[in-house]
Every structure is written in structure tokens, then in C-alpha cells.
Design a protein around this motif. Structure first.
Motif, PDB file in Angstrom:
ATOM      1  N   LEU A 113     -89.730  -0.452  11.890  1.00 49.99           N
ATOM      2  CA  LEU A 113     -89.591  -1.356  10.747  1.00 49.99           C
ATOM      3  C   LEU A 113     -88.997  -0.633   9.536  1.00 49.99           C
ATOM      4  CD1 LEU A 113     -92.905  -3.339  11.111  1.00 49.99           C
ATOM      5  CD2 LEU A 113     -90.612  -4.321  11.249  1.00 49.99           C
ATOM      6  N   GLN A 165     -89.431  -9.475   9.193  1.00 46.89           N
ATOM      7  CA  GLN A 165     -90.607  -9.938   9.933  1.00 46.89           C
ATOM      8  C   GLN A 165     -91.018  -8.879  10.952  1.00 46.89           C
ATOM      9  OE1 GLN A 165     -90.855 -14.061  11.503  1.00 46.89           O
ATOM     10  NE2 GLN A 165     -90.914 -13.100  13.523  1.00 46.89           N
ATOM     11  N   ALA A 166     -92.289  -8.580  10.987  1.00 49.64           N
ATOM     12  CA  ALA A 166     -92.822  -7.646  11.977  1.00 49.64           C
ATOM     13  C   ALA A 166     -93.275  -8.408  13.215  1.00 49.64           C
ATOM     14  CB  ALA A 166     -93.991  -6.866  11.389  1.00 49.64           C
ATOM     15  N   LEU A 210     -95.849  -7.732  16.663  1.00 52.17           N
ATOM     16  CA  LEU A 210     -96.819  -6.925  17.398  1.00 52.17           C
ATOM     17  C   LEU A 210     -97.398  -7.770  18.537  1.00 52.17           C
ATOM     18  CD1 LEU A 210     -99.075  -5.137  14.721  1.00 52.17           C
ATOM     19  CD2 LEU A 210     -97.547  -4.013  16.366  1.00 52.17           C
ATOM     20  N   ALA A 221    -100.446  -1.557  11.818  1.00 59.94           N
ATOM     21  CA  ALA A 221     -99.936  -2.512  10.838  1.00 59.94           C
ATOM     22  C   ALA A 221    -100.089  -1.998   9.408  1.00 59.94           C
ATOM     23  CB  ALA A 221    -100.649  -3.851  11.001  1.00 59.94           C
ATOM     24  N   PHE A 231     -97.021  -0.321   8.019  1.00 58.73           N
ATOM     25  CA  PHE A 231     -95.773  -1.072   7.896  1.00 58.73           C
ATOM     26  C   PHE A 231     -95.216  -0.992   6.479  1.00 58.73           C
ATOM     27  CE2 PHE A 231     -96.696  -4.466  11.417  1.00 58.73           C
ATOM     28  CZ  PHE A 231     -96.637  -3.464  12.379  1.00 58.73           C
ATOM     29  N   VAL A 264     -93.365  -6.472   4.612  1.00 53.98           N
ATOM     30  CA  VAL A 264     -92.786  -7.499   5.472  1.00 53.98           C
ATOM     31  C   VAL A 264     -93.256  -8.853   4.948  1.00 53.98           C
ATOM     32  CG1 VAL A 264     -92.620  -6.014   7.501  1.00 53.98           C
ATOM     33  CG2 VAL A 264     -94.686  -7.387   7.144  1.00 53.98           C
ATOM     34  N   THR A 283     -93.522 -11.620   7.039  1.00 52.80           N
ATOM     35  CA  THR A 283     -94.237 -12.322   8.098  1.00 52.80           C
ATOM     36  C   THR A 283     -94.583 -11.344   9.206  1.00 52.80           C
ATOM     37  OG1 THR A 283     -92.745 -14.188   7.651  1.00 52.80           O
ATOM     38  CG2 THR A 283     -94.208 -14.402   9.543  1.00 52.80           C
ATOM     39  N   LEU A 284     -95.702 -11.581   9.875  1.00 57.37           N
ATOM     40  CA  LEU A 284     -96.072 -10.845  11.074  1.00 57.37           C
ATOM     41  C   LEU A 284     -96.342 -11.849  12.188  1.00 57.37           C
ATOM     42  CD1 LEU A 284     -97.075  -8.458  12.822  1.00 57.37           C
ATOM     43  CD2 LEU A 284     -99.309  -8.703  11.690  1.00 57.37           C
ATOM     44  N   LEU A 312     -97.913 -12.172  15.763  1.00 53.43           N
ATOM     45  CA  LEU A 312     -98.761 -11.576  16.786  1.00 53.43           C
ATOM     46  C   LEU A 312     -98.563 -12.376  18.072  1.00 53.43           C
ATOM     47  CD1 LEU A 312    -102.081 -11.015  14.792  1.00 53.43           C
ATOM     48  CD2 LEU A 312    -100.346  -9.303  15.384  1.00 53.43           C
ATOM     49  N   VAL A 318    -102.462  -6.575   6.942  1.00 50.25           N
ATOM     50  CA  VAL A 318    -101.152  -6.692   6.300  1.00 50.25           C
ATOM     51  C   VAL A 318    -101.198  -7.705   5.166  1.00 50.25           C
ATOM     52  CG1 VAL A 318     -99.831  -6.041   8.343  1.00 50.25           C
ATOM     53  CG2 VAL A 318    -100.383  -8.438   7.965  1.00 50.25           C
ATOM     54  N   VAL A 377     -99.203 -14.409   8.514  1.00 49.86           N
ATOM     55  CA  VAL A 377     -99.440 -14.008   9.899  1.00 49.86           C
ATOM     56  C   VAL A 377     -99.429 -15.232  10.801  1.00 49.86           C
ATOM     57  CG1 VAL A 377    -101.007 -12.865  11.504  1.00 49.86           C
ATOM     58  CG2 VAL A 377    -100.769 -12.000   9.159  1.00 49.86           C
TER      59      VAL A 377
END
Length: 331
Positions: A120, A132-133, A135, A168, A171, A174, A176-177, A179, A208, A212
Motif C-alpha cells: 500500500l 482502498q486496502a 485484506l 492493518a 497501513f 486509506v 476504504t478497507l 475484508l 483502521v 470498512v
């Protein structure tokens, strides 16, 4: 008025030149590549491929841009596959399809590696906004792994959740994340485990300062599992409208949902490219069926996108971005 945000769940196909170059550098096919300890030449190839897929997303006009997860040869098992105290052993079928990953076997205390955070960081150098991340969700990651250390399913899930939360916390900023939680559908948790899965998602989500999304796919969530997922402290739940729209709508009608939703509107495993108008019609249909006055609808693919040829992948990104620009949804 609902805001439509175009995005993806990540895990993109490698550009064709990168497949060839990386195969030459590593000496065998991509499905057998060993992630993690990479030569300078391999790292450079991935860097160039990352910049390319970032440009593809930006040029398409997506509202949220992901790093691409091109190094994730083990799909969403990747964060464990590159971790210390984890052995990668035999090749295992990835859910019920023709993709495979190396089985991550946890043999000691899990500690975050910073691997995803480093990806990232590299992406952030090329993206001005909307990063955006991605995971794996803790339940799915624990489901794909084998525990030879913690000795108890609850303790193992707790350890995996903390491992992801620690990752996280490293990071960069970001927006948005996502999952990714396909195992909530494919291998639904039973009594007690469904509540623990929700709590595990909470732990990662709270690590974060970002919106999410707990994104589920390859079908609809069982009712009891969905009811517990509603207790998770996430901003949106993601639904696969391609695989099962009827049960999904029933769940939302029966149990409600968050103020925002993520909708899997284009098929991540089919080369037929949906039109922006079709995508927008699907959003309108879902809003009508659920009487939803949503703050945000994340318009996305239902699954990861590495299944697709590069040209079809790029066309689907453009369709999602164009759909978000059509006349706004009237809830």
C-alpha cells in the motif's frame, strides 16, 4: 440520495508481459511461484505491473483504487503464506474452482509482517486519492489455514484476527478497507463460531480509520450467520448479487443491513462484459427490493478478478466506473 462508489475487491490478473517476465525470472509457472523473498529483478517487475494496474484503474475512472494484489499467488491466503511461523505446504484447491494455493500451516505465534502495508505504501506513491486496502477477512483466512500451534479453533481465529489487525495498523491512510469473507458463505460457521467470526471482523475493522466493508461472495449468507454479521462494527456488508440475489434480498428484508452496502454487480469469473446501464439497473432493483435509503452503494465485482483475461478485466473496470456516473439512484 444514494452515492454510488465504483470499486473492486482486488486480486487482479497480472498483465501478460508480467506473466512472461516473472515466469522467466522464477523459472516456473505463476501458480507455483514462491511469494515473499524476492530478487531485485522480481520486485522490479511487480513494481512496474503495480503501476500499470493503478493507471488502468485511474484511467477507467474508478472512485476507489486498489494496489492490485499481483503478488498474491496464494490468493487471499497470501498474508499468512509470507508470515514467519507459517509453513507453506501442499497445493490445495481454492474453494470450489480450478485455482490453487499453498496451504499455510501455522506452527508458532503469529506476528504481522508489514507485507500488505508495504504494498500500500508503494501504491500510495502513485495515487492521489481514493486508495482502498484489501485484506482477507479473519474468518476466511483462518478457514484456509491449518493450525498446528494454538490448538483451539476459537484461539486460532482470535490470533488470526489480531495478526490482521496488527497488519492493518501499519497501513498508510486509506479511504476504504475491503475484508474478503467468502468462507462465511462457502464454509459457514456454526453456533458460537458465527458470533466469534463477527467479533474477529470487529477487531480488524477497528484497527483502521477508514470505511470498512465485509465483502461476502460465492452465494448468499445463511440467515443466522448474517444476523451475527450485522453485529460487526463495519460500515457496509458486501453481497454477491451474481451468485444468489434472491436469498440476499430476503436477508436484507428480514434483518436489515448497514447504512451503506457493497453490491457484487459484475461477474468476476465470466468474460461477458456488463453494460453500465445493466449495472445501474441492478443497483436500482436492489434498492427497490430492500426499500433502502443507503448512504453509499459500493458498486463492485462479486469476486476477485484474477480469473479474467486482462482485456475483459479492464472492460469490466470501465463499466463499473461508467455506471457510477449515470443518473444518481433515487432510493
Amino acid at each position: 440520495m444514494t452515492q454510488v462508489v465504483s470499486t473492486t475487491p482486488g486480486l487482479f490478473p497480472l498483465p501478460d508481459w508480467a506473466k512472461d517476465e516473472l515466469s522467466d525470472l522464477k523459472g516456473h509457472q505463476k501458480t507455483d511461484l514462491i511469494s515473499g523473498d524476492e530478487s531485485a529483478e522480481v520486485a522490479d517487475a511487480y513494481d512496474r505491473a503495480r503501476r500499470e494496474v493503478l493507471d488502468v484503474q485511474t484511467d477507467a475512472g474508478l472512485d476507489r483504487v486498489v494496489e492490485g494484489q499481483l503478488r498474491w499467488d496464494d490468493m487471499i491466503a497470501h498474508p499468512l503464506a509470507v508470515a514467519d511461523s507459517v509453513d507453506t505446504r501442499g497445493i490445495v484447491r481454492y474453494y470450489d474452482n480450478n485455482n490453487f494455493y499453498r496451504e499455510p500451516v501455522v506452527t508458532g505465534d503469529l506476528e504481522a509482517t508489514g507485507d500488505v502495508a508495504a504494498e500500500l505504501d508503494a501504491a500510495a506513491e502513485h495515487v492521489d486519492s481514493g486508495l482502498q486496502a484489501v485484506l482477507p477477512g479473519p474468518y476466511s483466512l483462518a478457514d484456509l489455514a491449518t493450525d498446528e500451534h494454538y490448538g483451539d479453533e476459537a484461539a486460532f481465529l482470535d490470533a488470526v484476527a489480531e495478526f490482521l489487525a496488527d497488519e492493518a495498523r501499519q497501513f498508510p491512510d486509506v479511504e476504504t478497507l475491503f475484508l474478503l469473507e467468502p468462507s462465511l458463505v462457502e464454509n459457514a460457521p456454526g453456533d458460537g463460531a458465527d458470533e466469534r467470526a463477527s467479533e474477529a471482523i470487529d477487531r480488524v475493522a477497528n484497527a483502521v480509520d477508514a470505511d470498512v466493508v465485509a465483502h461476502t461472495y460465492w452465494g448468499a449468507i445463511e440467515e443466522k450467520v448474517y444476523a451475527h454479521l450485522m453485529d460487526a462494527d463495519v460500515d457496509a456488508i458486501g453481497f454477491d448479487l451474481i451468485a444468489d440475489h434472491e436469498q440476499t434480498v430476503y436477508n436484507v428484508q428480514e434483518y436489515g443491513t448497514k447504512e451503506s452496502v457493497a453490491l457484487g454487480l459484475v461477474d468476476g469469473q465470466n468474460t461477458l462484459v456488463e453494460t453500465p446501464e445493466t449495472i445501474r439497473e441492478r443497483i436500482d432493483w436492489f434498492a427497490d427490493q430492500t426499500a433502502g435509503d443507503y448512504d453509499t452503494v459500493y458498486a463492485t465485482a462479486n469476486t476477485e478478478l484474477f480469473y479474467l483475461p486482462v482485456n475483459k478485466f479492464e472492460a469490466k473496470l470501465s463499466a463499473l466506473a461508467d455506471a457510477a456516473e449515470l443518473e444518481e439512484v433515487q432510493a
